[in-house]
Motif scaffolding. Structure first.
Motif: not given
Length: 370
Positions: A24-28, A46-55, A57-62, A112-119
């Motif tokens: 929920x937080x990643x989507x928000x 463009x930078x803000x939209x790229x940040x949204x895309x990164x979030x 990817x994190x959403x897909x992990x969960x 422990x359930x988040x990847x080092x890349x996400x951190x």
């Protein structure tokens, strides 16, 4: 990292609950960046939209971890929901400052359930948002400094004045008169002082800014006695850098040797941006200081305007000023990315400390002259 296949039952209820919160937080957060992007253009958008895309990817992990449990997501945290509301309706540097603070509080480095890349992503996101907020902070800082200083000075000085007068045993109408006089005198003094201060500072800095005389004078200089090198050395260049720049200015070569020796070229007639925007304009600082001093100084006299007197008036004034000091300190903390509560408490202690001293002096003065 613990890994679970979608729908596998070994995930505990606590884990599923935590994953849903992260989802929920990643989507928000992605929605916040998309909302901010609608209020920007060009590279910032463009930078803000790229940040949204990164979030995303994190959403897909969960989503992958949750599997069939993803169908009933939890609500995002209150902070993220508030941030989303502010991003949709304001989109200012305040929202970027809040987003920066939100990224800094990420729990992925200990989950422990988040990847080092996400951190690592979250740490980098904080720096990206900090960069986006920097120019807004620069534009705001001059006027904001005057506003914060004016508001706090109005709150503290007039509360101190009112408490000192009340402590000395003056009649309520005299305390009110003193408070209003302090408001007007202080606001006018602060406004005039800020105007002169900022104007003088900008004039001092402008006097130190290099001119473009090197563009027209370079061609006529004696190549064997090149004072142009001295110009660049006086501006802080090393002898090697100065020799290189002087040769360029005199047309001895284009920038085809070591490019590390070259600085940004001077261009005649090119409009310059405001190099002193962090200072603010003199008029803006004066108006902010006047208005915010007056708005702060009126708070301690409100109880007397409402007909209160004695200890009741002092107590009400102290509470109102305390809330205002906490609010201004919290705003400063939010804009600077610092904890708002600690900044608010700092403002409160400083303000009440000054007021307490003048109240005790008023008591002492009233006792000795009574």
């Amino acid at each position: 990292m613990a890994s679970y296949s979608p729908g596998v039952q070994q995930a505990s209820k606590a884990q599923i609950k935590r994953w849903r919160t992260h989802l929920a937080d990643e989507r928000a957060e992605a929605a916040v960046y998309r909302a901010l992007a609608t209020k920007r253009e060009g590279e910032e958008r463009d930078i803000l939209l790229a940040l949204a895309e990164a979030e995303k990817r994190h959403e897909q992990h969960w989503l992958t971890l949750l599997g069939e449990h993803a169908s009933a997501p939890r609500k995002a945290s209150f902070n993220n929901r508030l941030l989303g509301f502010l991003a949709k309706h304001f989109g200012s540097v305040f929202v970027l400052a809040l987003a920066q603070r939100a990224e800094s509080r990420s729990s992925y480095s200990t989950d422990v359930d988040a990847t080092p890349a996400m951190a690592a992503d979250e740490a980098i996101h904080e720096e990206v948002v900090r960069g986006l907020a920097t120019r807004g902070r620069n534009r705001l800082s001059g006027t904001f400094r005057a506003a914060v200083f004016g508001a706090n000075d109005g709150l503290v000085s007039n509360l101190s004045l009112v408490m000192g007068m009340a402590g000395a045993g003056l009649a309520p109408h005299l305390v009110l008169l003193a408070g209003i006089a302090g408001l007007l005198a202080g606001a006018l003094s602060m406004g005039a002082g800020e105007y002169v201060s900022v104007r003088s500072q900008r004039e001092l800095l402008d006097a130190s800014k290099p001119t473009q005389i090197t563009l027209s004078a370079a061609k006529a200089l004696d190549i064997n006695a090149n004072e142009l090198v001295l110009v660049y050395r006086a501006r802080g260049m090393s002898p090697e850098d100065a020799e290189h720049r002087a040769a360029e200015r005199m047309g001895r070569f284009a920038c085809d040797c070591n490019p590390s020796f070259s600085l940004q070229a001077e261009v005649a007639g090119k409009p310059e941006s405001d190099e002193h925007e962090t200072i603010g304009t003199a008029l803006g600082a004066a108006v902010s200081s006047f208005c915010f001093f007056a708005s702060g100084a009126v708070i301690p006299v409100l109880p007397y305007l409402l007909g209160l007197s004695g200890f009741t008036a002092i107590a009400v004034a102290s509470v109102l000023v305390g809330l205002a000091l906490l609010a201004t300190g919290a705003v400063v903390g939010l804009l600077s990315g610092a904890p708002p509560l600690s900044r608010g408490i700092r403002q409160l202690l400083i303000g009440f400390g000054a007021a307490l001293v003048t109240y005790l002096l008023g008591l002492l003065f009233g006792t000795t002259t009574g």
